[in-house]
Design a protein around this motif. Structure first.
Motif, PDB file in Angstrom:
ATOM      1  N   VAL A 168       0.757  -1.174   0.025  1.00 43.95           N
ATOM      2  CA  VAL A 168      -0.073   0.069   0.021  1.00 43.95           C
ATOM      3  C   VAL A 168       0.817   1.199   0.164  1.00 43.95           C
ATOM      4  O   VAL A 168       0.500   2.118  -0.631  1.00 43.95           O
ATOM      5  CB  VAL A 168      -0.824  -0.209   1.262  1.00 43.95           C
ATOM      6  N   GLU A 169       1.900   1.247   0.828  1.00 47.03           N
ATOM      7  CA  GLU A 169       2.839   2.393   0.820  1.00 47.03           C
ATOM      8  C   GLU A 169       3.602   2.493  -0.313  1.00 47.03           C
ATOM      9  O   GLU A 169       3.874   3.430  -0.761  1.00 47.03           O
ATOM     10  CB  GLU A 169       3.676   2.311   2.099  1.00 47.03           C
ATOM     11  N   GLY A 170       3.880   1.362  -1.152  1.00 46.69           N
ATOM     12  CA  GLY A 170       4.456   1.366  -2.478  1.00 46.69           C
ATOM     13  C   GLY A 170       3.434   2.139  -3.383  1.00 46.69           C
ATOM     14  O   GLY A 170       4.056   2.610  -4.452  1.00 46.69           O
ATOM     15  N   HIS A 171       2.281   2.027  -3.233  1.00 47.37           N
ATOM     16  CA  HIS A 171       1.133   2.757  -3.993  1.00 47.37           C
ATOM     17  C   HIS A 171       1.277   4.185  -3.723  1.00 47.37           C
ATOM     18  O   HIS A 171       0.326   4.911  -4.434  1.00 47.37           O
ATOM     19  CB  HIS A 171      -0.082   2.091  -3.831  1.00 47.37           C
ATOM     20  N   VAL A 193      -6.392   3.367   1.856  1.00 44.50           N
ATOM     21  CA  VAL A 193      -6.492   4.553   1.130  1.00 44.50           C
ATOM     22  C   VAL A 193      -5.552   4.492  -0.028  1.00 44.50           C
ATOM     23  O   VAL A 193      -4.254   4.342   0.200  1.00 44.50           O
ATOM     24  CB  VAL A 193      -6.567   5.788   1.754  1.00 44.50           C
ATOM     25  N   LEU A 194      -5.984   4.566  -1.430  1.00 47.18           N
ATOM     26  CA  LEU A 194      -4.887   4.637  -2.536  1.00 47.18           C
ATOM     27  C   LEU A 194      -5.006   5.730  -3.535  1.00 47.18           C
ATOM     28  O   LEU A 194      -6.261   6.253  -3.547  1.00 47.18           O
ATOM     29  CB  LEU A 194      -5.085   3.348  -3.302  1.00 47.18           C
ATOM     30  N   PRO A 195      -4.119   6.253  -3.635  1.00 51.01           N
ATOM     31  CA  PRO A 195      -4.412   7.405  -4.922  1.00 51.01           C
ATOM     32  C   PRO A 195      -4.917   6.695  -6.170  1.00 51.01           C
ATOM     33  O   PRO A 195      -4.510   5.547  -6.523  1.00 51.01           O
ATOM     34  CB  PRO A 195      -2.933   7.945  -5.189  1.00 51.01           C
ATOM     35  N   MET A 196      -5.704   7.498  -6.963  1.00 56.58           N
ATOM     36  CA  MET A 196      -6.235   6.761  -8.068  1.00 56.58           C
ATOM     37  C   MET A 196      -5.146   6.525  -9.113  1.00 56.58           C
ATOM     38  O   MET A 196      -5.371   5.723  -9.774  1.00 56.58           O
ATOM     39  CB  MET A 196      -7.281   7.745  -8.634  1.00 56.58           C
ATOM     40  N   ASP A 197      -4.085   7.296  -9.080  1.00 59.75           N
ATOM     41  CA  ASP A 197      -2.920   7.025 -10.204  1.00 59.75           C
ATOM     42  C   ASP A 197      -1.710   6.656  -9.408  1.00 59.75           C
ATOM     43  O   ASP A 197      -1.034   7.700  -9.028  1.00 59.75           O
ATOM     44  CB  ASP A 197      -2.800   7.946 -11.060  1.00 59.75           C
TER      45      ASP A 197
END
Ligand code: ADP
Length: 590
Positions: free
Chosen positions: A509-512, A531-535
């Motif tokens: 997740v942090e890599g994202h 929670v992830l950024p969309m890009d």
């Protein structure tokens, strides 16, 4: 006669048994510009000469109360320094022992021109000797400063030493080192100072912009000497007040184009005002101090790197030990069942099949463990490259979340419309599988599991996996996203696990560029969310650019390292605020 150009005027003490001749000599010397003390004979002779602190002593060999030689020796001893003596010889039969102490001799009758010449010569030699002595003392002081820098005492040892030695060298009451803090753009006093209280030192920090700009600029204008510090408009009034300065010498510590710091010495002890000689000395110390401070910084950096390496080494050993243990358990099971099947040909087919199924499942467990271990190592060392793809999040979640899990029902709470997002699909699937499998595993009594997904603001998505299982005690939540952390309760430990799953989820997740968190209540259940950024690809590029642009780089470009991971997990990973602002978090509320 007028004194030669290079002959300095001085203070001459005269000892003459013939009072009249003594006064005559005194008049002659005064007219040549010298200061003269005529000393009366008697018991107080030595004391009178010492108190008048002369630069030269003129004595008639006839002076015998007490004998001249003894007086000169006693005075020299009391003054603790060389005192030139000019002895006037009148006739044979005098105490020639006293001549041993003479630096020069004049015969009676004293020729005035000759007197001027000899006195001038002796005073010049005396003045040169004093200058030389002073230089030797200064050099000794500098030598002491430069060789006594030790890295062992840490920064405080170095700053205290610099402050004290600089003050000693200039015979001053106070010494202090200030260093430039580039992050805050401030000059900051470094404790301890010399002759200053910790409170005074703590008061000295000022921004180099604003007020300080209109004052003395050490980079452009160089060092500063002020013997009326409180009224000197070149100095910051707050600084002069905080340190209670009266007179001060400030030498900049310069490295390249940058003023790296300031060396301050203030308030001379029983001496005249600070002068250019003092400044020259302090500048020499400042040059050495700059190198010493830089060495100290490098030394501390090296020490920290070394400690980090040792910590890595410890973590690696611990990792290997735990992994070896975790590999051993399934291996032993596989071997045990295989031996049973081989050695007991009469086992009923059903039992045999059950044994073989256990062998297969333990083999799969081993394969997962091997994969997890390898993945962790590759992500931690920055070798792992995410494979970014655009996906349709709704369908992706539906096909990724394992359904039909034993006694549990899985509910999907997804909006009908979803934008496409850029992630590493294999790795995101791994996170979703892990969180859902955990929800099942740690809800042994069954029940429903909900997977909920929402957009967060315009450029983030949030996914939550909610269960109604065992829950997690509050005091153990903080560490769950670290390697090998399992909840230490009987119920949790009775369920098989390695404590690696959530750590891997966090790395992914942090890599994202995202965040992972948990909320839980014992006996009621847990919600794990990401929670992830969309890009994620764009977020990674932005992070790398920010890291490469910052000086010095925060850490090598690439995916998060162990150091980053360990440092960031000290606080429990809680649900990120839904306010905009967090770097990785959502930009707006739902
Ligand atoms: P594993 O399940 O292999 O032990 P994880 O890293 O996935 O490793 O989880 C770490 C620990 O967190 C687990 O051992 C368990 O104690 C706790 N845990 C994880 N998920 C849940 C959950 N949904 N409910 C309660 N406890 C959980």
């Amino acid at each position: 006669m007028i004194l030669g150009r290079s002959a300095p005027a001085g203070h001459v003490a005269i000892l003459d048994s013939d009072r009249e001749r003594g006064e005559m000599l005194a008049r002659r010397l005064r007219s040549a510009g010298h200061r003269v003390s005529v000393i009366e004979k008697g018991r107080r002779v030595v004391q009178s000469v010492v108190e008048s602190t002369p630069d030269l002593l003129i004595g008639a060999l006839t002076f015998s109360d007490p004998p001249l030689g003894g007086v000169i020796r006693a005075v020299r001893q009391a003054l603790g320094s060389e005192l030139p003596a000019l002895v006037i010889v009148s006739r044979d039969g005098e105490d020639t022992n006293s001549l041993v102490e003479a630096d020069d001799i004049l015969k009676e009758p004293v020729d005035p021109g000759e007197l001027d010449l000899r006195v001038g010569g002796l005073l010049r030699a005396q003045s040169e000797r004093r200058t030389l002595n002073k230089k030797v003392q200064e050099l000794l002081g500098l030598y002491k400063v430069s060789w006594a820098f030790s890295l062992a005492g840490g920064p405080a040892g170095l700053f205290g030493h610099l402050a004290r030695q600089s003050a000693d060298l200039l015979k001053a009451e106070k010494g202090l080192v200030l260093l430039f803090d580039a992050d805050r753009q401030q000059m900051v006093a470094q404790a301890p100072g010399f002759g200053l209280t910790p409170e005074q030192v703590s008061l000295v920090r000022y921004p180099v912009e604003g007020e300080a700009r209109s004052r003395w600029n050490f980079r452009k204008n160089g060092p500063l000497v002020s013997n009326k510090a409180r009224a000197d408009s070149r100095l910051l009034p707050d600084l002069a007040a905080a340190l209670d300065l009266h007179s001060v010498v400030i030498a900049p510590m310069i490295r390249g184009p940058q003023v790296h710091g300031l060396l301050i010495v203030a308030d001379g002890i029983r001496r005249g005002p600070f002068n250019d000689d003092d400044l020259g000395l302090l500048l020499a110390v400042a040059g050495q101090a700059t190198v010493a401070v830089e060495n100290q910084r490098l030394h501390e950096e090296l020490k920290r790197a070394n400690e980090l390496l040792q910590e890595y080494d410890r973590l690696k050993s611990e990792f290997v030990a735990i992994v070896a243990h975790d590999f051993r358990r399934p291996l032993m099971a596989i071997r045990g069942f295989a031996e049973l099947v081989l050695e007991e040909p009469d086992i009923p087919t059903e039992t045999r099949e059950e044994f073989m199924r256990t062998v297969i499942s333990e083999t799969e467990h081993l394969a997962v463990l091997a994969d997890d271990t390898l993945l962790i190592t590759r992500i931690e060392t920055g070798e792992f490259e995410f494979r970014w793809r655009e996906i349709d999040l709704g369908p992706f979640i539906l096909e990724s979340v394992p359904m039909g899990l034993s006694d549990h029902s899985v509910l999907m709470d997804l909006p009908s419309q979803f934008p496409k997002i850029v992630v590493d699909p294999d790795r995101l699937r791994q996170v979703l599988t892990n969180l859902t499998m955990n929800a099942v595993k740690y809800s042994p009594q069954g029940g429903s599991i909900t997977v909920r997904c929402r957009e967060r603001g315009t450029d983030h998505v949030a996914i939550e996996v909610i269960d109604h299982g065992l829950g997690i005690p509050q005091d153990q939540i903080g560490k769950l996203f670290q390697k090998f952390q399992r909840v230490r309760t009987e119920e949790h430990l009775s369920i098989s696990g390695t404590g690696l799953g959530l750590y891997i989820c966090r790395l992914i997740v942090e890599g994202h560029g995202g965040q992972i968190w948990v909320e839980s209540e014992v006996g009621k259940g847990s919600t794990f969310g990401i929670v992830l950024p969309m890009d994620a690809r764009a977020a990674q590029t932005a992070r790398r650019a920010a890291r490469e642009g910052s000086e010095p780089p925060a850490r090598p470009a690439g995916t998060p390292t162990v150091a980053a991971a360990e440092a960031e997990t000290v606080a429990p990973a809680t649900r990120p605020s839904e306010e905009p602002a967090s770097e990785a978090g959502p930009a707006e509320t739902e």
